[in-house]
Design a protein around this motif. Structure first.
Motif, PDB file in Angstrom:
ATOM      1  N   TYR C  67       0.834  -1.203   0.000  1.00 16.07           N
ATOM      2  CA  TYR C  67       0.000   0.000   0.000  1.00 16.07           C
ATOM      3  C   TYR C  67       0.870   1.255   0.000  1.00 16.07           C
ATOM      4  N   ARG C  70       2.275   1.590  -3.543  1.00 15.01           N
ATOM      5  CA  ARG C  70       1.354   1.744  -4.670  1.00 15.01           C
ATOM      6  C   ARG C  70       0.082   2.539  -4.373  1.00 15.01           C
ATOM      7  N   SER C  72      -2.719   1.470  -3.327  1.00 17.34           N
ATOM      8  CA  SER C  72      -3.865   0.791  -3.921  1.00 17.34           C
ATOM      9  C   SER C  72      -4.862   0.388  -2.831  1.00 17.34           C
TER      10      SER C  72
END
Lengths: 245, 217, 256
Positions: C67, C70, C72
């Motif tokens: 996380y 990225r 995400s």
């Protein structure tokens, strides 16, 4: 932007500009420490609120555990460190070090490096925790009368190592609870479990020092904890800062 | 050739915690612009200001501020942020520091060269040793303007700048805004009180229910 | 498409159930240990639970790192779900350890057992994680801060595992994961029962994790749908003057 362009830009950067950036970084760190300590000097949350409260805990504990002299002599150093770890958390998340949202915005727009802010706040907290320990130590000696003639130099280093670890840890956790209403309840549950290795190292180290043996292994363990927290804090300061807007 | 815009929004939207606040914002701010922003409560004026200050990132579309956008590297973003000044709804002061320290700390962190005493200019010289916690809203506002006198931002963002300022201090706003515009920067003024900002502004936009529209005068 | 996934999930559920039953059967059949008697069979719960807890929390850490790199939302869902499941297995580890201690040493809480202590500390730390998650409303801030907390917290795991060696207490040293290599000291039948137990626990953990992930995905999807209706500013209307609470002849309430 491609990696090559990035690399080219990095090379482009002249050493003098990097030196300026480094100077800016340390100047910001220094001014954050100054500000934190000045605010503490005016508010007195550590010396006049947290320290007396912690001293009260040292005074009340024998009432709960029994006032047997031999017992107290044995548990005194452990009680001191327990109180420093638990009540020290109120020092690192002291309300006056919590900045309001407009102030956080102002600091961001002033170009304050999140890592410099982290180091400055941790440094100030570590200094306050060291003083906090220094104030509580004579209280413990008077109330519990532990065996004397320890290795004072060793104890001093243990106190420094513990203050640095707790300062770093508390600052990291304070950043995690920035702006949350439940921060005063949240911060201790997150930081105290991580302080367990600090407590273990400093208590065992103190035991050695009081028996006149060197506590090198425990000092090394404290140093390792300090280093891990420092690296974690430096690496996480910027992503953490982004989440506080 | 048209000048390079300082701020460029392209179909930008912002949602937080699953709530849509702004959508489809198209806006450019050119050097010298003094933008007046008005609109009802909850329309998204403050969010627009925070997007312009790079304190929020748009959740859709593009928002480029002084050439910094979502792809800008952190150290470059920090350099861009140093050129932006914002005076928000609530004054940004440390309550335990004195008024002078409040001005000095920011200028030290910024690394600005020492300048003429800004506290004297804003009329607070006599109270410089007062703690900010004792100061009134108007005094805190003057402190914020004192900080703006030590350097000239490229982008000046003011949210209700006149709130709390008395009639004598109101020209401070004109002074700071004028200086920014004269140096090729731009200013954005959010205000519920159009009468007070009208003499300054060159353009007026309206934010209503999350949408931004240009008002033609 | 959906039915295929459904069938796969059901199949996996059956495999998990079979592994659990097989594990229980082997544990029941295993001979009691010489000094500890049948209490030693708790090993087949305690050790797999501990390994599964570490595994789940490890997944949580990797997803948290993912996380942070990225940003995400899927990584955040994975991280939080894995940690939640990891906490459940930590509880199982703690409770089985306490029962074992009671049966063998006659104490629920053996203060000489450093590993029990550190597992408890780890449990409280992740309680803090779950509390932090509940306290932050904004999904991005929540994901970022929780990822940071998970990364910091994982420093704790090696300390927990090696605390046994640091403190040199009475606790049985790590039998499976020795720091000097994977040399098993148990006989083969015992090892088989333990291996099946670990398999069953890991399968159960995977099942729980996938269900929790599905739930998080649905929660996020619902938030996306309900949130992006009209902008919030539409909800603010002009004050309604002249109603019963705002002057006018009806002032004083309906009985006035």
């Amino acid at each position: 932007m491609t990696a090559e362009q990035n690399g080219a830009e990095q090379k482009d950067r002249s050493p003098s500009r990097r030196a300026v950036l480094r100077r800016t970084f340390w100047r910001q760190t220094w001014w954050v420490i100054r500000k934190e300590l000045r605010v503490e000097l005016r508010g007195g949350e550590t010396l006049w609120m947290a320290a007396p409260f912690a001293a009260m805990a040292l005074l009340l504990a024998p009432l709960a555990l029994g006032t047997d002299t031999a017992l107290l002599r044995r548990i005194g150093p452990g009680m001191l460190w327990l109180v420093v770890v638990l009540f020290g958390m109120t020092v690192t998340v002291r309300p006056t070090s919590i900045e309001s949202r407009p102030v956080r915005d102002l600091l961001t727009l002033s170009g304050l490096d999140p890592v410099a802010a982290f180091l400055g706040r941790s440094g100030a907290s570590a200094a306050l925790l060291f003083v906090f320990t220094l104030v509580l130590t004579p209280v413990m000696i008077v109330l519990y009368g532990p065996d004397s003639a320890p290795l004072w130099g060793c104890l001093l280093w243990l106190a420094v190592g513990a203050a640095v670890a707790l300062g770093l840890l508390g600052t990291l956790v304070a950043a995690l609870v920035t702006g949350l209403r439940s921060r005063t309840a949240l911060a201790p549950i997150m930081s105290v479990p991580l302080a367990a290795p600090v407590l273990i190292a400093v208590v065992n180290g103190t035991e050695n020092a009081l028996n006149g043996q060197p506590a090198t292994i425990w000092l090394l363990m404290l140093a390792a904890v300090d280093l891990i927290l420092l690296i974690a804090g430096v690496m996480l300061a910027a992503p953490l800062d982004e989440t506080t807007r | 050739m048209a000048s390079h815009p300082l701020v460029r929004f392209e179909d930008a939207g912002y949602a937080a915690a699953g709530t849509l606040i702004l959508r489809g914002v198209n806006l450019t701010i050119e050097p010298g612009d003094i933008l007046g922003v008005s609109g009802p409560n909850g329309a998204g004026k403050t969010t627009l200001l925070r997007l312009t200050a790079t304190l929020h990132r748009p959740t859709s579309g593009v928002c480029s501020v002084l050439d910094a956008d979502a792809d800008t590297r952190p150290e470059e973003l920090a350099a861009v942020r140093r050129k932006i000044a914002m005076v928000g709804h609530f004054p940004a002061v440390w309550p335990e520091l004195t008024l002078r320290e409040n001005v000095e700390l920011v200028s030290r962190l910024r690394g600005d060269p020492p300048s003429e005493d800004p506290l004297r200019t804003v009329g607070l010289e006599a109270l410089e040793r007062w703690k900010a916690s004792r100061a009134s809203l108007g005094m805190k506002r003057r402190v914020e303007f004192a900080r703006l006198l030590t350097w000239t931002p490229r982008l000046l963002l003011l949210d209700e700048p006149h709130a709390g300022l008395d009639a004598a201090a109101a020209p401070l706003v004109d002074e700071v805004v004028g200086r920014v515009a004269a140096n090729g920067g731009a200013a954005v003024l959010v205000s519920h009180d159009p009468g007070r900002v009208t003499p300054l502004i060159t353009r007026r936009i309206l934010v209503s229910a999350g949408e931004v529209s240009e008002e033609i005068r | 498409m959906k039915t295929k996934i459904d069938i796969l999930q059901r199949l996996f559920f059956l495999i998990t159930a079979a592994a659990v039953v097989w594990g229980l059967y082997l544990a029941a059949r295993a001979p009691g240990e010489a000094t500890q008697g049948d209490a030693a069979k708790l090993l087949f719960v305690h050790v797999p639970a501990a390994i599964t807890a570490y595994l789940a929390l490890g997944v949580g850490l990797l997803a948290a790192l993912w996380y942070l790199i990225r940003r995400s939302p899927a990584a955040d869902r994975m991280s939080s779900s894995a940690i939640e499941v990891g906490v459940i297995f930590t509880v199982v580890t703690l409770v089985s350890g306490m029962i074992w201690g009671r049966a063998v040493w006659g104490l629920w809480w053996d203060w000489n057992d450093a590993r029990l202590m550190s597992t408890a500390i780890m449990f409280f730390y992740y309680m803090g994680y779950l509390a932090l998650r509940r306290s932050i409303i904004d999904p991005e801030a929540r994901a970022g801060r929780c990822a940071v907390l998970a990364v910091i917290g994982f420093i704790q795991i090696p300390i927990v595992h090696y605390s046994v060696l640091w403190f040199r207490t009475l606790h049985q040293g790590p039998t499976i994961l020795r720091p000097d290599g994977f040399r098993s000291t148990m006989d083969e039948e015992f090892a088989l029962s333990l291996a099946v137990g670990i398999m069953a626990f890991v399968a159960a953990m995977t099942l729980m994790l996938t269900s929790r992930l599905t739930l998080s995905r649905l929660q996020d999807a619902r938030n996306d749908l309900s949130g992006l209706g009209p902008p919030v500013g539409r909800g603010v209307t002009a004050p309604f003057m002249g109603g019963p609470t705002m002057g006018g002849p009806t002032m004083g309430g309906p009985n006035g």
